[in-house]
Write a protein that holds these residues in place. Sequence first.
Motif, PDB file in Angstrom:
ATOM      1  N   GLN A 146      -5.683  10.774  -0.052  1.00 40.45           N
ATOM      2  CA  GLN A 146      -5.451   9.842   1.062  1.00 40.45           C
ATOM      3  C   GLN A 146      -5.755   8.407   0.623  1.00 40.45           C
ATOM      4  O   GLN A 146      -5.046   7.470   0.991  1.00 40.45           O
ATOM      5  N   GLN A 147      -6.796   8.232  -0.180  1.00 36.87           N
ATOM      6  CA  GLN A 147      -7.110   6.896  -0.691  1.00 36.87           C
ATOM      7  C   GLN A 147      -5.988   6.388  -1.599  1.00 36.87           C
ATOM      8  O   GLN A 147      -5.605   5.215  -1.525  1.00 36.87           O
ATOM      9  N   ALA A 148      -5.457   7.270  -2.443  1.00 33.47           N
ATOM     10  CA  ALA A 148      -4.346   6.877  -3.315  1.00 33.47           C
ATOM     11  C   ALA A 148      -3.119   6.524  -2.481  1.00 33.47           C
ATOM     12  O   ALA A 148      -2.402   5.557  -2.790  1.00 33.47           O
ATOM     13  N   LEU A 149      -2.898   7.287  -1.420  1.00 37.61           N
ATOM     14  CA  LEU A 149      -1.778   7.006  -0.520  1.00 37.61           C
ATOM     15  C   LEU A 149      -1.949   5.651   0.150  1.00 37.61           C
ATOM     16  O   LEU A 149      -1.006   4.861   0.247  1.00 37.61           O
ATOM     17  N   THR A 150      -3.159   5.345   0.576  1.00 36.32           N
ATOM     18  CA  THR A 150      -3.436   4.061   1.218  1.00 36.32           C
ATOM     19  C   THR A 150      -3.220   2.907   0.236  1.00 36.32           C
ATOM     20  O   THR A 150      -2.612   1.894   0.583  1.00 36.32           O
ATOM     21  N   ARG A 151      -3.698   3.086  -1.002  1.00 37.28           N
ATOM     22  CA  ARG A 151      -3.503   2.038  -2.015  1.00 37.28           C
ATOM     23  C   ARG A 151      -2.014   1.825  -2.296  1.00 37.28           C
ATOM     24  O   ARG A 151      -1.558   0.681  -2.419  1.00 37.28           O
ATOM     25  N   ALA A 152      -1.258   2.910  -2.390  1.00 41.34           N
ATOM     26  CA  ALA A 152       0.183   2.799  -2.644  1.00 41.34           C
ATOM     27  C   ALA A 152       0.878   2.097  -1.484  1.00 41.34           C
ATOM     28  O   ALA A 152       1.785   1.282  -1.694  1.00 41.34           O
ATOM     29  N   TYR A 153       0.442   2.392  -0.268  1.00 46.50           N
ATOM     30  CA  TYR A 153       1.027   1.742   0.907  1.00 46.50           C
ATOM     31  C   TYR A 153       0.742   0.241   0.885  1.00 46.50           C
ATOM     32  O   TYR A 153       1.626  -0.570   1.150  1.00 46.50           O
ATOM     33  N   VAL A 154      -0.474  -0.123   0.539  1.00 44.55           N
ATOM     34  CA  VAL A 154      -0.840  -1.546   0.492  1.00 44.55           C
ATOM     35  C   VAL A 154      -0.022  -2.261  -0.584  1.00 44.55           C
ATOM     36  O   VAL A 154       0.491  -3.366  -0.355  1.00 44.55           O
ATOM     37  N   LYS A 155       0.118  -1.645  -1.756  1.00 43.78           N
ATOM     38  CA  LYS A 155       0.911  -2.253  -2.832  1.00 43.78           C
ATOM     39  C   LYS A 155       2.352  -2.468  -2.379  1.00 43.78           C
ATOM     40  O   LYS A 155       2.946  -3.517  -2.638  1.00 43.78           O
ATOM     41  N   ARG A 156       2.906  -1.456  -1.712  1.00 49.43           N
ATOM     42  CA  ARG A 156       4.282  -1.567  -1.251  1.00 49.43           C
ATOM     43  C   ARG A 156       4.430  -2.668  -0.211  1.00 49.43           C
ATOM     44  O   ARG A 156       5.383  -3.441  -0.227  1.00 49.43           O
ATOM     45  N   GLU A 157       3.464  -2.765   0.692  1.00 51.37           N
ATOM     46  CA  GLU A 157       3.512  -3.802   1.726  1.00 51.37           C
ATOM     47  C   GLU A 157       3.408  -5.197   1.118  1.00 51.37           C
ATOM     48  O   GLU A 157       4.119  -6.112   1.523  1.00 51.37           O
ATOM     49  N   VAL A 158       2.520  -5.355   0.145  1.00 55.48           N
ATOM     50  CA  VAL A 158       2.355  -6.663  -0.497  1.00 55.48           C
ATOM     51  C   VAL A 158       3.649  -7.063  -1.200  1.00 55.48           C
ATOM     52  O   VAL A 158       4.129  -8.194  -1.048  1.00 55.48           O
ATOM     53  N   LEU A 159       4.226  -6.129  -1.954  1.00 54.41           N
ATOM     54  CA  LEU A 159       5.480  -6.442  -2.639  1.00 54.41           C
ATOM     55  C   LEU A 159       6.593  -6.721  -1.632  1.00 54.41           C
ATOM     56  O   LEU A 159       7.430  -7.611  -1.854  1.00 54.41           O
ATOM     57  N   GLY A 160       6.604  -5.984  -0.539  1.00 50.40           N
ATOM     58  CA  GLY A 160       7.604  -6.214   0.503  1.00 50.40           C
ATOM     59  C   GLY A 160       7.479  -7.611   1.098  1.00 50.40           C
ATOM     60  O   GLY A 160       8.488  -8.281   1.349  1.00 50.40           O
ATOM     61  N   GLN A 161       6.252  -8.051   1.296  1.00 53.71           N
ATOM     62  CA  GLN A 161       6.038  -9.391   1.841  1.00 53.71           C
ATOM     63  C   GLN A 161       6.450 -10.466   0.835  1.00 53.71           C
ATOM     64  O   GLN A 161       7.047 -11.488   1.209  1.00 53.71           O
ATOM     65  N   VAL A 162       6.144 -10.246  -0.433  1.00 52.93           N
ATOM     66  CA  VAL A 162       6.553 -11.202  -1.465  1.00 52.93           C
ATOM     67  C   VAL A 162       8.080 -11.257  -1.535  1.00 52.93           C
ATOM     68  O   VAL A 162       8.669 -12.343  -1.628  1.00 52.93           O
ATOM     69  N   LEU A 163       8.719 -10.088  -1.482  1.00 48.98           N
ATOM     70  CA  LEU A 163      10.181 -10.042  -1.501  1.00 48.98           C
ATOM     71  C   LEU A 163      10.760 -10.792  -0.308  1.00 48.98           C
ATOM     72  O   LEU A 163      11.677 -11.614  -0.465  1.00 48.98           O
ATOM     73  N   GLU A 164      10.221 -10.543   0.866  1.00 49.76           N
ATOM     74  CA  GLU A 164      10.711 -11.213   2.076  1.00 49.76           C
ATOM     75  C   GLU A 164      10.534 -12.733   1.972  1.00 49.76           C
ATOM     76  O   GLU A 164      11.438 -13.497   2.334  1.00 49.76           O
ATOM     77  N   LYS A 165       9.394 -13.158   1.460  1.00 47.71           N
ATOM     78  CA  LYS A 165       9.129 -14.596   1.304  1.00 47.71           C
ATOM     79  C   LYS A 165      10.145 -15.229   0.357  1.00 47.71           C
ATOM     80  O   LYS A 165      10.695 -16.301   0.630  1.00 47.71           O
ATOM     81  N   ASN A 166      10.409 -14.551  -0.758  1.00 47.81           N
ATOM     82  CA  ASN A 166      11.367 -15.086  -1.730  1.00 47.81           C
ATOM     83  C   ASN A 166      12.790 -15.068  -1.183  1.00 47.81           C
ATOM     84  O   ASN A 166      13.571 -15.983  -1.459  1.00 47.81           O
ATOM     85  N   GLN A 167      13.128 -14.044  -0.414  1.00 53.27           N
ATOM     86  CA  GLN A 167      14.455 -13.996   0.192  1.00 53.27           C
ATOM     87  C   GLN A 167      14.636 -15.148   1.186  1.00 53.27           C
ATOM     88  O   GLN A 167      15.691 -15.786   1.227  1.00 53.27           O
ATOM     89  N   LYS A 168      13.612 -15.423   1.973  1.00 48.20           N
ATOM     90  CA  LYS A 168      13.681 -16.539   2.924  1.00 48.20           C
ATOM     91  C   LYS A 168      13.790 -17.868   2.188  1.00 48.20           C
ATOM     92  O   LYS A 168      14.542 -18.754   2.601  1.00 48.20           O
ATOM     93  N   ALA A 169      13.027 -18.014   1.099  1.00 48.06           N
ATOM     94  CA  ALA A 169      13.083 -19.263   0.324  1.00 48.06           C
ATOM     95  C   ALA A 169      14.475 -19.459  -0.271  1.00 48.06           C
ATOM     96  O   ALA A 169      15.026 -20.567  -0.219  1.00 48.06           O
ATOM     97  N   LEU A 170      15.054 -18.377  -0.809  1.00 52.42           N
ATOM     98  CA  LEU A 170      16.401 -18.481  -1.378  1.00 52.42           C
ATOM     99  C   LEU A 170      17.420 -18.788  -0.288  1.00 52.42           C
ATOM    100  O   LEU A 170      18.305 -19.612  -0.481  1.00 52.42           O
ATOM    101  N   ALA A 171      17.278 -18.141   0.862  1.00 53.06           N
ATOM    102  CA  ALA A 171      18.195 -18.414   1.974  1.00 53.06           C
ATOM    103  C   ALA A 171      18.080 -19.871   2.414  1.00 53.06           C
ATOM    104  O   ALA A 171      19.091 -20.513   2.724  1.00 53.06           O
ATOM    105  N   GLY A 172      16.880 -20.414   2.420  1.00 49.21           N
ATOM    106  CA  GLY A 172      16.674 -21.820   2.759  1.00 49.21           C
ATOM    107  C   GLY A 172      17.352 -22.739   1.754  1.00 49.21           C
ATOM    108  O   GLY A 172      18.002 -23.727   2.124  1.00 49.21           O
ATOM    109  N   LYS A 173      17.196 -22.412   0.452  1.00 44.01           N
ATOM    110  CA  LYS A 173      17.840 -23.222  -0.590  1.00 44.01           C
ATOM    111  C   LYS A 173      19.361 -23.176  -0.448  1.00 44.01           C
ATOM    112  O   LYS A 173      20.032 -24.201  -0.576  1.00 44.01           O
ATOM    113  N   VAL A 174      19.891 -21.994  -0.193  1.00 41.58           N
ATOM    114  CA  VAL A 174      21.339 -21.846  -0.033  1.00 41.58           C
ATOM    115  C   VAL A 174      21.811 -22.637   1.179  1.00 41.58           C
ATOM    116  O   VAL A 174      22.850 -23.316   1.132  1.00 41.58           O
TER     117      VAL A 174
END
Length: 144
Positions: free
Chosen positions: A95-123
């Motif tokens: 369960q701890q490993a599952l929680t860590r994997a979920y947090v990693k995925r969420e962090v990467l998802g947020q970074v991806l979303e931030k970069n997508q918004k930045a690129l959309a703004g530039k475009v």
Amino acid sequence: MSDKHLINNLSTLVALRNSELEKLQAEQAAKQMTAERYRKNLARLHDLAVNSGASGNLPIALAANCGNYKQAVLAMADSHRLDLTMHEADMAVSQQALTRAYVKREVLGQVLEKNQKALAGKVAVQERKVHDDLATQLWLRGQK
């Protein structure tokens, strides 16, 4: 590294994290089913020990046999309880490993979303600049 390339790489990483998360969730679900089987087996073993009857009213040979049977069932139940405890500890680690994997995925998802918004703004800025340039050219042509 270009923004599009970065976003593609981040998308791939998020997809990998999602698959890792799904794998860990499936493993955790299987472990929960195993723990439930242990609990059901313990209940059945308890019922076997309780429902084997009183051995005091039986002849000595049968009473000894019934007593040995109850001891064997209770020993098996103790073994199952120990196995269940160890399995539950393993589930906690999973369960701890599952929680860590979920947090990693969420962090990467947020970074991806931030970069997508930045690129959309530039475009959008580039598109506005092109439209402004075209409008300026049209206006200048109209002035001549």
